[in-house]
Motif scaffolding. Structure first.
Motif, PDB file in Angstrom:
ATOM      1  N   ALA A 137      -0.798   3.314   7.879  1.00 24.70           N
ATOM      2  CA  ALA A 137      -1.236   1.922   7.690  1.00 24.70           C
ATOM      3  C   ALA A 137      -2.317   1.506   8.670  1.00 24.70           C
ATOM      4  N   SER A 138      -2.367   2.114   9.849  1.00 23.82           N
ATOM      5  CA  SER A 138      -3.368   1.722  10.842  1.00 23.82           C
ATOM      6  C   SER A 138      -4.775   2.192  10.466  1.00 23.82           C
ATOM      7  N   LYS A 139      -4.885   3.151   9.555  1.00 24.43           N
ATOM      8  CA  LYS A 139      -6.189   3.675   9.148  1.00 24.43           C
ATOM      9  C   LYS A 139      -6.721   3.017   7.877  1.00 24.43           C
ATOM     10  N   ILE A 140      -5.972   2.093   7.307  1.00 26.07           N
ATOM     11  CA  ILE A 140      -6.398   1.418   6.076  1.00 26.07           C
ATOM     12  C   ILE A 140      -7.213   0.189   6.446  1.00 26.07           C
ATOM     13  N   PHE A 179       0.850  -1.188   0.000  1.00 22.09           N
ATOM     14  CA  PHE A 179       0.000   0.000   0.000  1.00 22.09           C
ATOM     15  C   PHE A 179       0.892   1.246   0.000  1.00 22.09           C
ATOM     16  N   PRO A 180       0.354   2.402  -0.378  1.00 23.84           N
ATOM     17  CA  PRO A 180       1.172   3.617  -0.441  1.00 23.84           C
ATOM     18  C   PRO A 180       1.834   3.936   0.894  1.00 23.84           C
ATOM     19  N   GLU A 181       3.114   4.294   0.822  1.00 25.92           N
ATOM     20  CA  GLU A 181       3.899   4.574   2.027  1.00 25.92           C
ATOM     21  C   GLU A 181       3.477   5.875   2.708  1.00 25.92           C
ATOM     22  N   SER A 230       0.977  -5.026   7.899  1.00 31.67           N
ATOM     23  CA  SER A 230       2.179  -4.913   8.720  1.00 31.67           C
ATOM     24  C   SER A 230       3.183  -4.164   7.860  1.00 31.67           C
ATOM     25  N   ASN A 231       3.485  -2.935   8.280  1.00 30.01           N
ATOM     26  CA  ASN A 231       4.509  -2.196   7.568  1.00 30.01           C
ATOM     27  C   ASN A 231       4.083  -1.835   6.138  1.00 30.01           C
ATOM     28  N   HIS A 232       2.828  -1.472   5.928  1.00 25.23           N
ATOM     29  CA  HIS A 232       2.253  -1.108   4.620  1.00 25.23           C
ATOM     30  C   HIS A 232       2.205  -2.275   3.632  1.00 25.23           C
ATOM     31  N   ASN A 233       2.418  -3.492   4.099  1.00 24.77           N
ATOM     32  CA  ASN A 233       2.429  -4.654   3.214  1.00 24.77           C
ATOM     33  C   ASN A 233       1.428  -5.698   3.681  1.00 24.77           C
TER      34      ASN A 233
END
Length: 148
Positions: free
Chosen positions: A85-88, A79-81, A111-114
């Motif tokens: 990530a917690s709001k996706i 996902f975009p950096e 985890s970590n945008h992945n």
């Protein structure tokens, strides 16, 4: 019995009809030629078409979109950096055109945008990936066809 052109035409028609009937029966009874509908709730999805178009427009306006990459452990969806990530939130749907029994859906837990889809869930061949996700209550959609 005399074999003339009239008898030949009748035998040709009977042979042709028998040939066609053989293929009709074979195609309708053999599981090898079983072709399912793309989706069971086709009309429901058709009604949501404009919503999906709007989600794809929202995704096109992002600076960086989702990327998919095959790794040794599975399919890595990044996902975009620049987003938190917690709001996706959302879900990932993987559709196998050749056999609907292999289709599956998984919720997004990053985890970590992945997000990693394990290798044991993906058979070799074509997959259609649809990711419906939200960030700050704005809906997005990502679609891609991959050959795994």
């Amino acid at each position: 019995m005399k074999f003339n052109w009239g008898t030949g035409i009748v035998l040709a028609f009977i042979g042709f009809i028998g040939f066609i009937m053989y293929f009709v029966v074979t195609m309708s009874t053999n599981d090898k030629y079983d072709h399912d509908l793309v989706t069971e709730d086709y009309y429901k999805q058709e009604l949501e078409l404009q919503k999906n178009i709007n989600k794809e427009k929202n995704a096109a306006q992002l600076k960086h979109n989702i990327t998919c990459k095959k790794t040794d452990t599975g399919l890595l969806i990044s996902f975009p950096e620049d987003l938190d990530a917690s709001k996706i939130t959302g879900k990932v749907f993987l559709y196998r055109p050749s056999n609907k029994q292999f289709d599956f859906e998984t919720p997004i837990s990053l985890s970590n945008h992945n997000l990693l889809v394990p290798d044991n869930r993906l058979l070799g061949g074509r997959w259609n990936i649809t990711i419906d996700w939200e960030y700050n209550e704005i809906p997005y959609r990502f679609k891609k066809e991959i050959v795994y």
